[in-house]
Write a protein that holds these residues in place. Structure first.
Motif, mmCIF file in Angstrom:
data_model
loop_
_atom_site.group_PDB
_atom_site.id
_atom_site.type_symbol
_atom_site.label_atom_id
_atom_site.label_comp_id
_atom_site.label_asym_id
_atom_site.label_seq_id
_atom_site.Cartn_x
_atom_site.Cartn_y
_atom_site.Cartn_z
ATOM 1 N N THR A 1 64.403 -24.770 48.947
ATOM 2 C CA THR A 1 65.755 -24.811 48.384
ATOM 3 C C THR A 1 65.933 -23.786 47.263
ATOM 4 N N THR B 1 82.427 -25.895 48.971
ATOM 5 C CA THR B 1 81.031 -25.693 49.353
ATOM 6 C C THR B 1 80.716 -24.209 49.284
ATOM 7 N N SER C 1 76.924 -27.583 46.447
ATOM 8 C CA SER C 1 78.143 -28.201 45.950
ATOM 9 C C SER C 1 78.610 -27.430 44.724
ATOM 10 N N ARG D 1 74.287 -28.449 43.334
ATOM 11 C CA ARG D 1 73.296 -29.176 44.121
ATOM 12 C C ARG D 1 73.186 -28.585 45.528
ATOM 13 N N VAL E 1 73.162 -28.971 49.248
ATOM 14 C CA VAL E 1 73.670 -30.017 50.137
ATOM 15 C C VAL E 1 73.409 -29.686 51.609
ATOM 16 N N GLY E 2 72.765 -28.551 51.873
ATOM 17 C CA GLY E 2 72.443 -28.199 53.244
ATOM 18 C C GLY E 2 71.633 -26.926 53.287
#
Length: 328
Positions: free
Chosen positions: A86, A100, A115, A119, A121-122
């Motif tokens: 990440t 997004t 986000s 954060r 988120v995918g």
């Protein structure tokens, strides 16, 4: 034949609208910023982007996305540099859609979704050699679809579904005599304006328009602009057989603003002061095309990226390492 006639019609329309754009107006400068106390010094800024009264851009020496308010004050950083699943280790571009942020990291071979509070988120890991050209601006939609320039000969653009890993191709490629030339010169900035698409080549003075089902509807050739003529003359005079697989940049960056129905191009040129990237061609977007409003100039010599928000242009001055605001 019909496609050629449509393109010719748009070309003649643009010539008529571009006859007199001089004297070029120099935009009035507003605020500027080069550092944020001991937190961040601007070194290499790319992909300036405006969203909900905030400015976003890549600081490539940090591999992070910087977030500023409309007063050029630092409000946050998106992403953490590193090689973890990440983390970002070589971000090249991003776009924001429906709160997004979609970031492309070709160095570590991944797409990360953030986000608005930063954060993750995918994510999607690339498998093999993807034909994507993430150095150009691209489009994201529905949370899982990305459309951008591709190097694959099946089309000018790829439509990638992050969830299914499927990719389809669309758009007309330009033919060139060499494979390498055909691959690199077909890169285009891609924007979605209302229900259709706008495509801008970085090395050909052409704007293309596709409808909602990705059918090419026409194009505008802005070769008649003085700044483009100077650039093309320079490139022709410095071309050689050894440079067959190279090309020169005409449009350094582009931006579309749906609120004010604007398309703005940042153009490079060669003149008495040498190489410059400081001229803006401003177009009013219409239902099925665009019309030139004016050509204006930034006060510095070379800019790497820009965006537009609420009547102001924000551009990064490379020579001064400063982000500057100009009033359009």
């Amino acid at each position: 034949m019909m496609k050629q006639l449509v393109c010719l019609f748009f070309f003649l329309l643009l010539i008529l609208s571009c006859r007199e754009v001089s004297p070029i107006r120099e935009l009035k400068k507003g605020d500027s910023v080069s550092d944020f106390a001991d937190t961040l010094f601007l070194g290499k800024v790319e992909n300036l982007y405006a969203y909900k009264n905030k400015l976003y851009f890549i600081e490539q020496f940090r591999n992070q996305i910087v977030v500023l308010d409309d007063n050029l004050r630092l409000t946050g950083l998106v992403g953490i540099e590193g090689e973890g699943p990440t983390n970002l280790c070589g971000i090249s571009g991003f776009v924001i859609h429906d709160d997004t942020l979609c970031a492309i990291d070709p160095v570590c071979g991944k797409i990360l979704l953030f986000s608005m509070d930063g954060r993750v988120v995918g994510r999607r890991q690339f498998v093999g050699n993807e034909p994507l050209m993430p150095e150009f601006r691209f489009v994201a939609s529905k949370g899982n679809l990305i459309e951008m320039s591709v190097s694959d000969k099946q089309g000018a653009f790829g439509r990638l579904d992050i969830l299914s890993d499927s990719i389809s191709f669309w758009g007309q490629r330009t033919l060139y005599p060499f494979d390498d030339l055909e691959r690199i010169r077909n890169g285009r900035h891609l924007f979605k304006y209302k229900s259709h698409y706008i495509c801008i080549s970085d090395n050909e003075p052409v704007i293309e328009f596709y409808d909602a089902v990705r059918k090419r509807k026409g194009c505008l050739d802005y070769t008649s602009l003085d700044v483009v003529q100077r650039r093309l003359n320079y490139l022709r005079s410095h071309s050689s057989s050894s440079a067959a697989n190279s090309y020169g940049i005409i449009c350094e960056d582009a931006y579309v603003d749906e609120n004010d129905d604007l398309l703005i191009l940042l153009l490079s040129s060669n003149g008495d002061k040498g190489y410059e990237v400081n001229t803006l061609a401003v177009f009013d977007l219409q239902h099925d095309g665009a019309r030139l409003r004016e050509v204006c100039k930034l006060s510095g010599s070379v800019y790497s990226s820009f965006c537009y928000m609420d009547g102001s242009v924000y551009a990064f001055n490379v020579e001064q390492s400063v982000l500057e605001q100009f009033f359009l």
